[in-house]
Motif scaffolding. Structure first.
Motif, short mmCIF file in Angstrom:
data_model
loop_
_atom_site.label_atom_id
_atom_site.label_comp_id
_atom_site.label_asym_id
_atom_site.label_seq_id
_atom_site.Cartn_x
_atom_site.Cartn_y
_atom_site.Cartn_z
N SER A 260 3.41 13.11 4.20
CA SER A 260 3.15 11.77 5.18
C SER A 260 1.04 11.82 4.94
O SER A 260 1.03 11.34 4.50
CB SER A 260 2.87 12.08 7.07
OG SER A 260 4.34 12.29 6.51
N ILE A 263 0.83 10.23 1.72
CA ILE A 263 1.53 9.25 2.21
C ILE A 263 0.24 8.25 2.67
O ILE A 263 -0.05 6.45 1.60
CB ILE A 263 3.01 8.48 2.53
CG1 ILE A 263 3.78 9.24 1.12
CG2 ILE A 263 3.16 7.40 2.38
CD1 ILE A 263 5.65 9.35 2.13
N GLN A 264 -0.53 8.58 3.34
CA GLN A 264 -1.21 7.74 3.83
C GLN A 264 -1.83 7.71 3.12
O GLN A 264 -2.94 6.41 3.34
CB GLN A 264 -1.72 8.53 5.84
CG GLN A 264 -0.44 8.49 6.48
CD GLN A 264 -1.03 9.01 7.13
OE1 GLN A 264 -1.95 8.80 8.07
NE2 GLN A 264 -0.11 9.42 8.45
N ALA A 266 -2.43 7.38 -0.42
CA ALA A 266 -1.91 7.09 -1.29
C ALA A 266 -2.14 5.32 -0.95
O ALA A 266 -2.24 4.08 -1.21
CB ALA A 266 -0.24 6.96 -2.00
N THR A 267 -1.22 5.27 0.46
CA THR A 267 -1.55 3.44 0.48
C THR A 267 -3.26 3.26 1.42
O THR A 267 -3.29 1.94 0.95
CB THR A 267 -0.55 3.39 2.34
OG1 THR A 267 0.57 4.22 2.03
CG2 THR A 267 -0.79 2.54 2.46
N ARG A 268 -4.11 3.78 1.45
CA ARG A 268 -5.28 3.77 1.91
C ARG A 268 -6.02 3.27 0.49
O ARG A 268 -7.02 2.18 0.64
CB ARG A 268 -5.82 5.16 2.63
CG ARG A 268 -7.24 4.31 3.16
CD ARG A 268 -7.66 5.51 3.95
NE ARG A 268 -6.71 6.68 4.88
CZ ARG A 268 -7.36 7.82 5.33
NH1 ARG A 268 -8.49 7.69 4.72
NH2 ARG A 268 -6.49 7.73 5.77
N MET A 271 -2.06 2.11 -3.30
CA MET A 271 -0.80 1.49 -3.91
C MET A 271 -0.07 1.18 -2.97
O MET A 271 0.48 0.94 -1.80
CB MET A 271 -0.29 3.47 -3.65
CG MET A 271 -1.74 4.48 -5.17
SD MET A 271 -0.58 5.91 -5.54
CE MET A 271 -2.37 6.51 -6.42
N ALA A 272 1.43 0.79 -3.19
CA ALA A 272 2.16 0.40 -3.08
C ALA A 272 3.49 1.47 -2.47
O ALA A 272 3.24 2.78 -2.56
CB ALA A 272 3.28 -0.60 -3.92
N LYS A 273 4.60 0.64 -1.49
CA LYS A 273 5.28 2.02 -0.55
C LYS A 273 5.94 3.17 -1.78
O LYS A 273 6.09 4.21 -1.50
CB LYS A 273 6.33 1.13 -0.07
CG LYS A 273 6.78 2.66 0.60
CD LYS A 273 8.00 1.57 1.87
CE LYS A 273 8.45 2.24 2.43
NZ LYS A 273 9.95 1.59 3.72
N ASP A 275 5.74 3.66 -4.57
CA ASP A 275 3.96 4.34 -5.82
C ASP A 275 3.17 5.66 -4.99
O ASP A 275 3.30 6.58 -5.31
CB ASP A 275 3.45 3.63 -6.31
CG ASP A 275 3.50 2.86 -7.27
OD1 ASP A 275 4.18 3.12 -8.03
OD2 ASP A 275 2.90 1.40 -7.46
N SER A 276 3.22 4.91 -3.52
CA SER A 276 2.72 6.14 -2.76
C SER A 276 4.34 7.45 -2.46
O SER A 276 3.53 8.81 -2.17
CB SER A 276 2.76 5.64 -1.18
OG SER A 276 2.05 4.86 -1.47
#
Length: 432
Positions: A260, A263-264, A266-268, A271-273, A275-276
Motif C-alpha cells: 500500500s 502504491i501510494q 508511486a501514484t504520488r 504512475m498509472a494504477k 504501473d503502481s
C-alpha cells in the motif's frame, strides 16, 4: 614420519544427507515457501478484493472502509494463526510429517476456497481457517529440520528453511505481476491451492525423524503444554513468546503495509494504477531477496557470536529501518526510491526469523519441542492480531500509514532489553 600429515589440519567433512532427509527438507521448504506466498497474497489483493466484496456486503467501498475491513480481516487471519498451537501437541503425539502435511493441506484448501467468496464474511471465514493451517507450518517444518538433519548441518538448515517463507513473498509478487494484473484477485487465491501436492508428497515420501521415533518409543505419558509452562521451562517459554511477538509485530507491520505504501508513493510520483501495482510487486520482490540474504547470513553469525548478540543486531536493524522507511522516506516529496532502498535494509534484518528456527528447537527436549515451538509462535500471533487491529484504527484516525507503522520500531527497542533473559545455546547439541 609424515610431516605433511602432521602439519596439515584435517578438513572437516559435513555429514552427508540421506534421501529421506533431502526429500523431507524440500517438502518442508516448499510448504514454507507456499505458506509465505499464501500469507502475502492477501496483502497484495487486499484493495481489489474488498473493493468488489464490500458493496456486496452492504458497505461502501471507500478507502477508509477498505482499510478498516482489511485490518479486521487480517486480524482474524492472525487469530487463526494463533489457534495453530493445536498442531504442536498433535505433532508431539502422532509425528512430525503427518501433522505437517495436515497443516499444508488445511491452508491450501481454504486459500483456494477464498477465490469463491461472494462477500466479506465468507472471505473472513476462509482466511481464518487458512490461518490455522498456515500458523502450524513453521513450527512443524522447523521442528522437523532440526530433528531430521545431522547436528553439524541443522544450524544452516534453519537458515535455508527460513528463506522459503520469503521466497514465497517473491513468488506472490511475481504472480501478482502476471496473474493478478491480468486475471484479478480470485485467480491469485486459486494459486494458493497448489500446496496440496506438497502435502501428498510429504505423506508418501518422508519418514519421521529418528529423534522423534526414539522419544516416542521411550515416552512416558505426559502433557507437553503443561510441561513447557512448568518450573523447568517456564522462563524460556515466556521469554521466547515475547521475542517472537516483537518479531511478528515488525514483520507484519512492514510486510502488510509495504504494498500500500509503495502504491501510494508511486501514484504520488505520477504512475498509472497498473504501473503502481507492478511497482509494488517489484518492491516486494526486492524486499524478499534482501530477507533471504539476511536469513542465510544469520546462522554463521549466530555460531560465531552467539544467539543473543545476533538477535540484538537484527532487532536494532529492524528498529532503524522501520523508522527510516515508514517514518522518513514515506514522507519525502520524491520518496519512492528512498523508501524502496530502506525496504531492502528492512528486508535483510527481517531475516531475524531464521534465528528462531535455529534457536527454539535447541531450548526444548524432543518430547515437547513441537508443542513449545507452536505455543511460542501462536502467542505472538494473538498479540500481533491485536496490534494489527490497533494499527488499522490508527491509520484510519491519522489518515496516514507512515507514522503508525514507524511506531512499531519501539517494540524492537523493548526487545533489546528482553534478550538478556533468554538462554544462550551456542555450541550446544540439540537436546534429546
Amino acid at each position: 614420519m609424515n610431516s605433511l600429515t602432521d602439519s596439515t589440519p584435517v578438513a572437516r567433512r559435513r555429514t552427508p544427507l540421506n534421501r529421506s532427509q533431502i526429500v523431507g527438507f524440500w517438502g518442508a521448504w516448499a510448504g514454507w515457501t507456499l505458506d509465505g506466498m499464501d500469507s502475502f497474497i492477501y496483502a497484495l489483493v487486499l484493495t481489489p478484493a474488498l473493493t468488489e466484496l464490500l458493496p456486496r456486503s452492504g458497505f461502501a467501498a471507500t478507502p477508509a472502509n477498505v482499510g478498516l475491513a482489511g485490518s479486521i480481516l487480517f486480524a482474524l487471519f492472525l487469530v487463526g494463526w494463533g489457534l495453530s498451537f493445536i498442531w504442536g501437541p498433535l505433532a508431539d503425539r502422532f509425528g512430525r510429517t503427518k501433522v505437517l502435511a495436515g497443516t499444508i493441506f488445511t491452508f491450501a484448501i481454504f486459500t483456494g476456497l477464498a477465490a469463491t467468496s461472494s462477500n466479506v464474511w465468507e472471505l473472513g471465514i476462509y482466511r481464518f481457517i487458512a490461518g490455522v493451517g498456515i500458523g502450524g507450518e513453521w513450527a512443524l517444518a522447523g521442528t522437523y529440520v532440526a530433528e531430521a538433519w545431522p547436528e553439524d548441518r541443522r544450524k544452516m538448515g534453519a537458515g535455508y528453511l527460513q528463506t522459503g517463507y520469503y521466497a514465497g513473498f517473491f513468488l506472490a509478487a511475481a504472480l501478482n505481476f502476471t496473474i493478478g494484473v491480468h486475471f484479478g484477485w480470485r485467480a491469485m487465491f486459486l494459486t494458493g491451492a497448489v500446496p496440496v501436492v506438497v502435502a501428498i508428497l510429504i505423506l508418501l515420501r518422508v519418514k519421521e525423524p529418528e529423534k522423534w521415533q526414539k522419544a516416542e518409543a521411550n515416552a512416558v505419558q505426559s502433557k507437553p503444554l503443561r510441561e513447557i509452562l512448568g518450573p523447568a521451562y517456564r522462563r524460556r517459554t515466556w521469554v521466547a513468546c515475547i521475542l517472537l511477538t516483537i518479531a511478528i509485530i515488525g514483520l507484519w507491520a512492514g510486510a502488510v503495509y509495504e504494498p500500500s505504501a509503495v502504491i501510494q508513493l508511486a501514484t504520488r510520483a505520477g504512475m498509472a494504477k497498473a504501473d503502481s501495482i507492478r511497482m509494488a510487486s517489484v518492491a516486494t520482490g526486492l524486499l524478499s531477496i534482501a530477507t533471504i540474504i539476511g536469513c542465510l547470513a544469520l546462522p554463521p553469525l549466530a555460531e560465531r557470536i552467539g544467539r543473543k548478540k545476533t538477535l540484538a543486531i537484527y532487532f536494532a536493524g529492524m528498529a532503524v529501518s522501520i523508522v527510516g522507511s515508514f517514518g522518513w522516506a514515506f514522507y519525502l516529496p520524491n520518496g519512492l526510491a528512498p523508501f524502496i532502498a530502506w525496504l531492502c535494509v528492512l528486508g535483510f534484518f527481517g531475516g531475524n526469523f531464521a534465528l528462531f528456527s535455529l534457536w527454539l528447537p535447541e531450548q526444548f527436549e524432543t518430547r515437547v519441542r513441537a508443542t513449545a515451538f507452536a505455543f511460542c509462535t501462536s502467542f505472538g500471533r494473538f498479540v500481533g492480531a491485536g496490534v494489527n487491529f490497533l494499527l488499522g484504527a490508527a491509520v484510519l484516525h491519522m489518515h496516514t500509514l507512515g507514522v503508525p507503522v514507524a511506531l512499531t520500531a519501539l517494540a524492537f527497542v523493548i526487545g533489546l532489553f528482553v534478550i538478556p533473559f533468554a538462554p544462550e545455546t551456542k555450541g550446544e547439541v540439540l537436546p534429546q
